[in-house]
Write a protein that holds these residues in place. Structure first.
Motif, PDB file in Angstrom:
ATOM      1  N   ALA A 210       0.624  -1.134   0.047  1.00 20.43           N
ATOM      2  CA  ALA A 210       0.379   0.032  -0.102  1.00 20.43           C
ATOM      3  C   ALA A 210       0.246   1.127   0.045  1.00 20.43           C
ATOM      4  CB  ALA A 210      -0.829  -0.085   1.321  1.00 20.43           C
ATOM      5  N   LYS A 211       2.045   1.377   0.735  1.00 25.05           N
ATOM      6  CA  LYS A 211       2.747   2.611   0.823  1.00 25.05           C
ATOM      7  C   LYS A 211       3.557   2.929  -0.501  1.00 25.05           C
ATOM      8  CE  LYS A 211       3.759   2.079   5.733  1.00 25.05           C
ATOM      9  NZ  LYS A 211       4.657   1.789   6.606  1.00 25.05           N
ATOM     10  N   MET A 212       4.358   1.427  -1.121  1.00 29.27           N
ATOM     11  CA  MET A 212       4.485   1.766  -2.160  1.00 29.27           C
ATOM     12  C   MET A 212       3.538   2.435  -3.313  1.00 29.27           C
ATOM     13  SD  MET A 212       7.522  -1.627  -2.394  1.00 29.27           S
ATOM     14  CE  MET A 212       7.686  -1.358  -4.061  1.00 29.27           C
ATOM     15  N   SER A 213       2.473   1.799  -3.067  1.00 28.55           N
ATOM     16  CA  SER A 213       1.110   1.999  -4.595  1.00 28.55           C
ATOM     17  C   SER A 213       1.245   3.636  -4.141  1.00 28.55           C
ATOM     18  CB  SER A 213       0.029   1.340  -4.123  1.00 28.55           C
ATOM     19  OG  SER A 213      -0.890   1.867  -5.086  1.00 28.55           O
ATOM     20  N   ALA A 214       0.514   3.708  -3.006  1.00 33.49           N
ATOM     21  CA  ALA A 214       1.074   5.325  -2.698  1.00 33.49           C
ATOM     22  C   ALA A 214       1.899   6.081  -2.912  1.00 33.49           C
ATOM     23  CB  ALA A 214       0.626   5.616  -1.273  1.00 33.49           C
ATOM     24  N   ALA A 215       3.193   5.771  -3.398  1.00 36.79           N
ATOM     25  CA  ALA A 215       4.519   6.479  -3.702  1.00 36.79           C
ATOM     26  C   ALA A 215       4.205   7.075  -5.117  1.00 36.79           C
ATOM     27  CB  ALA A 215       5.585   5.790  -3.491  1.00 36.79           C
ATOM     28  N   ALA A 216       3.121   5.824  -6.053  1.00 40.11           N
ATOM     29  CA  ALA A 216       4.054   6.203  -7.306  1.00 40.11           C
ATOM     30  C   ALA A 216       2.504   7.418  -8.038  1.00 40.11           C
ATOM     31  CB  ALA A 216       2.740   4.766  -7.880  1.00 40.11           C
ATOM     32  N   VAL A 217       1.840   7.289  -6.842  1.00 41.96           N
ATOM     33  CA  VAL A 217       0.667   8.633  -7.129  1.00 41.96           C
ATOM     34  C   VAL A 217       1.429   9.987  -7.460  1.00 41.96           C
ATOM     35  CG1 VAL A 217      -1.473   9.824  -6.608  1.00 41.96           C
ATOM     36  CG2 VAL A 217      -0.829   7.860  -6.150  1.00 41.96           C
ATOM     37  N   GLY A 218       0.959  10.192  -8.653  1.00 41.12           N
ATOM     38  CA  GLY A 218       1.036  11.406  -9.095  1.00 41.12           C
ATOM     39  C   GLY A 218       3.091  11.597  -9.562  1.00 41.12           C
ATOM     40  N   MET A 219       3.659  10.297 -10.110  1.00 37.85           N
ATOM     41  CA  MET A 219       5.176  10.881 -10.529  1.00 37.85           C
ATOM     42  C   MET A 219       4.730  10.991 -12.436  1.00 37.85           C
ATOM     43  SD  MET A 219       7.204   7.688  -9.310  1.00 37.85           S
ATOM     44  CE  MET A 219       8.637   8.335 -10.160  1.00 37.85           C
ATOM     45  N   GLY A 220       3.560  10.476 -13.035  1.00 33.67           N
ATOM     46  CA  GLY A 220       3.547  10.233 -14.028  1.00 33.67           C
ATOM     47  C   GLY A 220       2.595  11.638 -14.455  1.00 33.67           C
ATOM     48  N   HIS A 221       2.459  11.997 -15.544  1.00 33.80           N
ATOM     49  CA  HIS A 221       1.386  12.307 -16.483  1.00 33.80           C
ATOM     50  C   HIS A 221       0.704  11.498 -17.718  1.00 33.80           C
ATOM     51  CE1 HIS A 221       5.225  16.032 -16.773  1.00 33.80           C
ATOM     52  NE2 HIS A 221       5.749  14.813 -16.720  1.00 33.80           N
ATOM     53  N   ARG A 222      -0.836  11.659 -16.399  1.00 37.26           N
ATOM     54  CA  ARG A 222      -1.879  11.480 -16.972  1.00 37.26           C
ATOM     55  C   ARG A 222      -2.281  12.088 -18.495  1.00 37.26           C
ATOM     56  NH1 ARG A 222      -5.027   7.920 -13.536  1.00 37.26           N
ATOM     57  NH2 ARG A 222      -3.343   7.359 -12.350  1.00 37.26           N
ATOM     58  N   GLU A 223      -2.056  13.257 -18.539  1.00 40.36           N
ATOM     59  CA  GLU A 223      -3.160  13.963 -19.411  1.00 40.36           C
ATOM     60  C   GLU A 223      -1.962  14.102 -20.982  1.00 40.36           C
ATOM     61  OE1 GLU A 223      -5.674  14.719 -19.887  1.00 40.36           O
ATOM     62  OE2 GLU A 223      -6.327  14.040 -17.667  1.00 40.36           O
ATOM     63  N   ALA A 224      -0.368  13.278 -20.936  1.00 38.28           N
ATOM     64  CA  ALA A 224       0.133  12.951 -21.680  1.00 38.28           C
ATOM     65  C   ALA A 224      -0.202  12.765 -23.095  1.00 38.28           C
ATOM     66  CB  ALA A 224       0.862  12.098 -21.565  1.00 38.28           C
ATOM     67  N   ASP A 225      -1.681  12.314 -23.396  1.00 35.90           N
ATOM     68  CA  ASP A 225      -2.176  12.033 -24.493  1.00 35.90           C
ATOM     69  C   ASP A 225      -2.253  12.831 -25.305  1.00 35.90           C
ATOM     70  OD1 ASP A 225      -3.869  12.044 -22.666  1.00 35.90           O
ATOM     71  OD2 ASP A 225      -4.736   9.832 -23.517  1.00 35.90           O
ATOM     72  N   GLU A 226      -3.888  13.766 -24.796  1.00 30.72           N
ATOM     73  CA  GLU A 226      -4.030  15.280 -25.076  1.00 30.72           C
ATOM     74  C   GLU A 226      -3.227  16.177 -24.962  1.00 30.72           C
ATOM     75  OE1 GLU A 226      -7.750  15.984 -23.448  1.00 30.72           O
ATOM     76  OE2 GLU A 226      -9.050  14.657 -23.997  1.00 30.72           O
ATOM     77  N   THR A 227      -2.434  16.399 -24.359  1.00 35.87           N
ATOM     78  CA  THR A 227      -0.860  17.321 -24.867  1.00 35.87           C
ATOM     79  C   THR A 227       0.372  17.207 -25.836  1.00 35.87           C
ATOM     80  OG1 THR A 227      -0.731  18.090 -21.899  1.00 35.87           O
ATOM     81  CG2 THR A 227       0.816  18.391 -23.386  1.00 35.87           C
ATOM     82  N   LEU A 228      -0.081  15.932 -26.210  1.00 34.68           N
ATOM     83  CA  LEU A 228       0.366  15.718 -26.909  1.00 34.68           C
ATOM     84  C   LEU A 228      -0.150  15.857 -27.968  1.00 34.68           C
ATOM     85  CD1 LEU A 228       3.469  14.537 -28.779  1.00 34.68           C
ATOM     86  CD2 LEU A 228       2.643  13.026 -28.663  1.00 34.68           C
ATOM     87  N   ALA A 229      -1.467  15.381 -28.374  1.00 34.48           N
ATOM     88  CA  ALA A 229      -2.122  16.243 -29.726  1.00 34.48           C
ATOM     89  C   ALA A 229      -2.693  17.269 -30.003  1.00 34.48           C
ATOM     90  CB  ALA A 229      -3.679  15.124 -29.265  1.00 34.48           C
ATOM     91  N   ARG A 230      -2.205  18.274 -28.603  1.00 36.58           N
ATOM     92  CA  ARG A 230      -2.606  19.344 -29.001  1.00 36.58           C
ATOM     93  C   ARG A 230      -1.506  20.115 -30.023  1.00 36.58           C
ATOM     94  NH1 ARG A 230      -5.504  19.251 -23.999  1.00 36.58           N
ATOM     95  NH2 ARG A 230      -7.535  19.266 -24.149  1.00 36.58           N
ATOM     96  N   ILE A 231      -0.207  19.802 -29.150  1.00 40.13           N
ATOM     97  CA  ILE A 231       0.792  19.960 -30.064  1.00 40.13           C
ATOM     98  C   ILE A 231       0.976  19.509 -31.833  1.00 40.13           C
ATOM     99  CG2 ILE A 231       4.076  19.816 -30.075  1.00 40.13           C
ATOM    100  CD1 ILE A 231       3.581  19.218 -26.722  1.00 40.13           C
ATOM    101  N   VAL A 232       0.195  17.585 -31.583  1.00 42.75           N
ATOM    102  CA  VAL A 232       0.583  18.180 -33.277  1.00 42.75           C
ATOM    103  C   VAL A 232      -0.368  18.261 -33.761  1.00 42.75           C
ATOM    104  CG1 VAL A 232      -0.275  15.827 -34.549  1.00 42.75           C
ATOM    105  CG2 VAL A 232       1.387  15.720 -32.846  1.00 42.75           C
ATOM    106  N   LEU A 233      -1.921  18.934 -33.977  1.00 40.86           N
ATOM    107  CA  LEU A 233      -2.765  19.429 -34.429  1.00 40.86           C
ATOM    108  C   LEU A 233      -2.004  20.589 -34.338  1.00 40.86           C
ATOM    109  CD1 LEU A 233      -5.761  18.215 -32.379  1.00 40.86           C
ATOM    110  CD2 LEU A 233      -5.336  17.844 -34.446  1.00 40.86           C
ATOM    111  N   GLU A 234      -1.446  21.255 -33.737  1.00 44.94           N
ATOM    112  CA  GLU A 234      -1.033  22.762 -33.971  1.00 44.94           C
ATOM    113  C   GLU A 234      -0.029  22.812 -34.837  1.00 44.94           C
ATOM    114  OE1 GLU A 234       1.700  26.270 -31.509  1.00 44.94           O
ATOM    115  OE2 GLU A 234       0.674  25.115 -30.809  1.00 44.94           O
ATOM    116  N   ALA A 235       1.343  21.973 -34.891  1.00 48.22           N
ATOM    117  CA  ALA A 235       1.907  21.823 -36.108  1.00 48.22           C
ATOM    118  C   ALA A 235       1.210  21.030 -37.226  1.00 48.22           C
ATOM    119  CB  ALA A 235       2.531  20.866 -36.194  1.00 48.22           C
ATOM    120  N   ALA A 236       0.053  20.506 -37.361  1.00 54.24           N
ATOM    121  CA  ALA A 236      -1.054  20.111 -38.655  1.00 54.24           C
ATOM    122  C   ALA A 236      -1.826  21.778 -39.034  1.00 54.24           C
ATOM    123  CB  ALA A 236      -1.773  19.619 -38.736  1.00 54.24           C
ATOM    124  N   GLY A 237      -1.416  22.822 -38.773  1.00 52.85           N
ATOM    125  CA  GLY A 237      -2.375  24.109 -38.662  1.00 52.85           C
ATOM    126  C   GLY A 237      -4.140  23.543 -38.420  1.00 52.85           C
TER     127      GLY A 237
END
Length: 374
Positions: free
Chosen positions: A346-373
């Motif tokens: 349980a402690k190790m599981s809690a330590a993982a919280v907040g480590m990642g970028h859960r919205e990375a897919d949409e963040t990158l998608a916006r960058i891609v769409l902007e590059a595409a015009g």
């Protein structure tokens, strides 16, 4: 490459951007590309996403299953040492670039997004000066293809700080929504029933990437009796080209071997702890879902897998064992006590919280769409 258009034709093109993703070869390249594709379609349902791949890559299975068209091009493997293949490399590159350029023109590409690997290099070279390029690098140590592509990319996105690429923007790794939205506790009963696991026993998930890992297979299966005696159930993905024979222990939690995990979300939900490689995609997924892990970095390459796993280890969310040190005795000594210690899990599981970028897919998608015009 799209032909120049004017007036309403240009507006129509912008309303329906064509995004070409180049991330073939392994699941570590393909899955982020598909997660991006899904995010693009959520943000722009009128868009078209086309994937580039080779005839031998895992993308031949994964891409069509996710509903995206796949265009095959000749791969450009880059020899690490001087070999006869190195002499033939310029001709292979020229042929692959020519055929890739034909694909980009035929589909009307508005942007090319590369994730590294054999498919990305010809995609970058074919698009250079013709179609905007976006590069995504998952590892802290960038591969050769992305080092080349970053030199003339419109935008460069990376998973972690300190990645030595020009103009790097930290966005994380795009992950499937089935992973980033996963409620492991809510799905646990369903997941264990799906795999035929004991509904109540502490459970170890074992996998070594899309092709499996022989050293992990041998070490964990060799500790089957120790795991059974400790009351631990096991879900073990050994790889489609490998076989795994494990002794059964009547009255003990099941040890379930499978060639490949089609439903990683259910696998993560079923498990209390994972033992696995530490590819960038794997690290991102297990930390995103809060699954404690024992990482066994792939012992070849430039050490990127150890680098990938180190932040999770430092945060207390994972342990790390060198491949050379992994054995049935090490599994019994290190992994069994971990899986059976609910408080520590349980402690190790809690330590993982907040480590990642859960919205990375949409963040990158916006960058891609902007590059595409778009």
């Amino acid at each position: 490459m799209s032909k120049p258009v004017k007036g309403t034709e240009r507006s129509a093109a912008r309303r329906a951007p064509v995004v070409v993703v180049a991330g073939g070869g392994t699941a570590g390249h393909i899955e982020p590309a598909l997660a991006l594709a899904d995010a693009v379609m959520r943000l722009r349902p009128d868009a078209k996403v086309v994937a580039l791949g080779t005839e031998r890559g895992l993308e031949n299975k994964l891409v069509p299953a996710r509903g995206y068209p796949l265009e095959l091009i000749p791969p450009v493997p880059l020899p690490r040492k001087p070999t006869p293949e190195l002499v033939r490399l310029p001709l292979k590159v020229r042929d692959s670039v020519r055929k890739t350029r034909e694909v980009l023109e035929r589909v009307g590409a508005d942007v090319v997004v590369g994730f590294g690997g054999y498919v990305a290099l010809p995609a970058y070279l074919a698009a250079r000066g013709r179609v905007p390029i976006v590069v995504h690098e998952a590892n802290k140590s960038a591969g050769l293809a992305n080092k080349v592509g970053a030199r003339f990319a419109r935008r460069v996105a990376v998973a972690v700080p300190g990645t030595p690429l020009p103009k790097a923007e930290v966005v994380g790794i795009p992950l499937r929504r089935s992973i980033t939205s996963l409620d492991r506790a809510a799905l646990r009963a369903e997941a264990r029933e799906h795999f035929g696991l004991d509904p109540d026993a502490p459970t170890l998930l074992v996998f070594g990437g899309s092709q499996g890992a022989q050293s992990i297979n041998a070490a964990v299966s060799g500790a089957a009796k120790d795991l059974a005696d400790a009351g631990v159930g096991v879900l073990h993905a050994h790889g489609p080209k490998n076989t795994l024979v494990v002794q059964e222990f009547p009255g003990k939690p099941a040890y379930v071997p499978v060639p490949y995990l089609e439903r990683m979300d259910l696998a993560y939900a079923a498990a209390d702890v994972a033992i696995c490689r530490s590819g960038a995609m794997t690290v991102a997924e297990v930390t995103s879902v809060g699954l404690p892990a024992v990482f066994v970095p792939l012992p070849i390459g430039n050490g990127e897998q150890a680098s990938n796993g180190r932040p999770a280890v430092d945060a207390g969310a994972a342990l790390m064992v060198e491949d050379a040190d992994l054995s049935p005795a090490k599994v019994a000594e290190l992994v069994v006590p971990l899986v059976t210690d609910a408080d520590r899990v349980a402690k190790m599981s809690a330590a993982a919280v907040g480590m990642g970028h859960r919205e990375a897919d949409e963040t990158l998608a916006r960058i891609v769409l902007e590059a595409a015009g778009a």
